[in-house]
Design an enzyme around this catalytic site. Structure first.
Site, PDB file in Angstrom:
ATOM      1  N   ASP A  15     -15.139   2.077   8.355  1.00 46.69           N
ATOM      2  CA  ASP A  15     -15.324   1.970   6.907  1.00 46.69           C
ATOM      3  C   ASP A  15     -15.565   0.509   6.509  1.00 46.69           C
ATOM      4  OD1 ASP A  15     -15.648   3.009   4.367  1.00 46.69           O
ATOM      5  OD2 ASP A  15     -13.505   3.011   3.903  1.00 46.69           O
TER       6      ASP A  15
ATOM      7  N   LYS B 243       0.846  -1.192   0.000  1.00 44.20           N
ATOM      8  CA  LYS B 243       0.000   0.000   0.000  1.00 44.20           C
ATOM      9  C   LYS B 243       0.878   1.238   0.000  1.00 44.20           C
ATOM     10  CE  LYS B 243      -3.868   2.314   2.255  1.00 44.20           C
ATOM     11  NZ  LYS B 243      -4.912   2.242   3.313  1.00 44.20           N
TER      12      LYS B 243
END
Length: 316
Positions: free
Chosen positions: A145, A56
């Site tokens: 989320d 990431k």
């Protein structure tokens, strides 16, 4: 475009997916803005172990957020369905987290299966997802989320394990039961799956992650949500319309599904700020439904069966 080596250990060859976009790149010759994040999957290899890894990248504006996410991964490590951090650091303009490589997201698998999962598959997902949330909540963290795109399946021998990823919005709310619920809080989440508390700009609590999970399960089971594709001329109006539709009775939101789904939503919405959910009761409620329907907990998900059938036909 040439490949690149991260920290002398991780060989990056090509990227596969970027949130909300389908542009392909090679190596790290990427024009990533300072405020963007990018997840490279099936593109990196640990040169020491020869294992595939996920990488990431985060732009420099959110370098502190990347550091916070890395610390959260370390804090919640050890739980089933939590990817391990293999390395964190900086290279060029990017903050980089190297993680265990995982399989496709439930969002991807949902499309692969025609935009709808069977009740059996949804209930098996629900059982694991509840364990994931219970684990991170026990460590003091709120995810904020929860959605199908952040629930991934594992690889290889762990291909039947549901993983919860992306802690960029996660926060530590330890001791929340002794605080007043904040008002006027900044938005944190994905509109389609966010809780009513989030829409109202109140401080979120444990039940809000579970409310987002319920919306995810409804979407996976039916292929839609009542507030999907609502025409609105502006984001503000869309947000307000989505909030109004989420204020409908749980039975309306969960129409067409067994009563346990509406009951789940009623329970988690009824939690007070700072009140811990009874995860065992919620799991048992879905598990009893699983048994009532005569399902077998064999980890044969819809995509497992579809892939098997396609393989058989392809070899015949």
């Amino acid at each position: 475009m040439k490949d690149i080596i991260i920290n002398g250990q991780f060989h990056v060859q090509a990227r596969v997916g970027k949130g909300g976009q389908s542009v392909a790149y090679s190596g790290l010759t990427i024009l990533l803005s300072a405020s963007e994040s990018l997840l490279l999957t099936d593109s990196g290899t640990d040169l020491f172990s020869n294992q595939k890894v996920a990488i990431k990248l985060t732009g420099e504006v959110h370098a502190d957020q990347a550091r916070d996410e890395e610390e959260i991964y370390i804090s919640i490590a050890g739980g089933t369905g939590i990817p391990n951090v293999k390395w964190f650091g900086h290279q060029g303009p990017y903050s980089i987290i190297v993680l265990d490589l995982l399989g496709p997201s439930l969002d991807d698998l949902h499309r692969y299966c025609g935009g709808k999962f069977s009740l059996k598959t949804v209930l098996m997902i629900a059982d694991q997802a509840l364990y994931r949330l219970q684990h991170i909540h026990s460590k003091g963290y709120l995810h904020r989320d929860v959605k199908p795109a952040n629930l991934l399946m594992g690889c290889g021998k762990k291909g039947n394990v549901v993983y919860l990823i992306d802690y960029a919005l996660a926060v530590n709310i330890s001791g929340i039961e002794r605080r007043e619920q904040p008002r006027g809080v900044a938005w944190a989440g994905t509109p389609d799956f966010a809780s009513l508390t989030c829409h109202n700009r109140y401080g979120q609590s444990w039940g809000d992650d579970l409310e987002s999970l319920l919306y995810s399960l409804v979407f996976l089971a039916t292929g839609t949500l009542p507030w999907y594709d609502v025409p609105c001329p502006s984001d503000a109006q869309l947000d307000e319309q989505t909030k109004l539709m989420k204020m409908r009775p749980p039975e309306s939101i969960c129409e067409g599904l067994p009563r346990q789904f509406a009951r789940f939503l009623t329970i988690v919405r009824g939690l007070r700020y700072g009140e811990k959910p009874n995860y065992t009761h919620l799991r048992r409620m879905f598990n009893l439904l699983f048994v009532e329907r005569g399902f077998k907990h064999d980890f044969v998900f819809d995509w497992t069966e579809k892939l098997y059938n396609e393989t058989i036909k392809g070899n015949s």
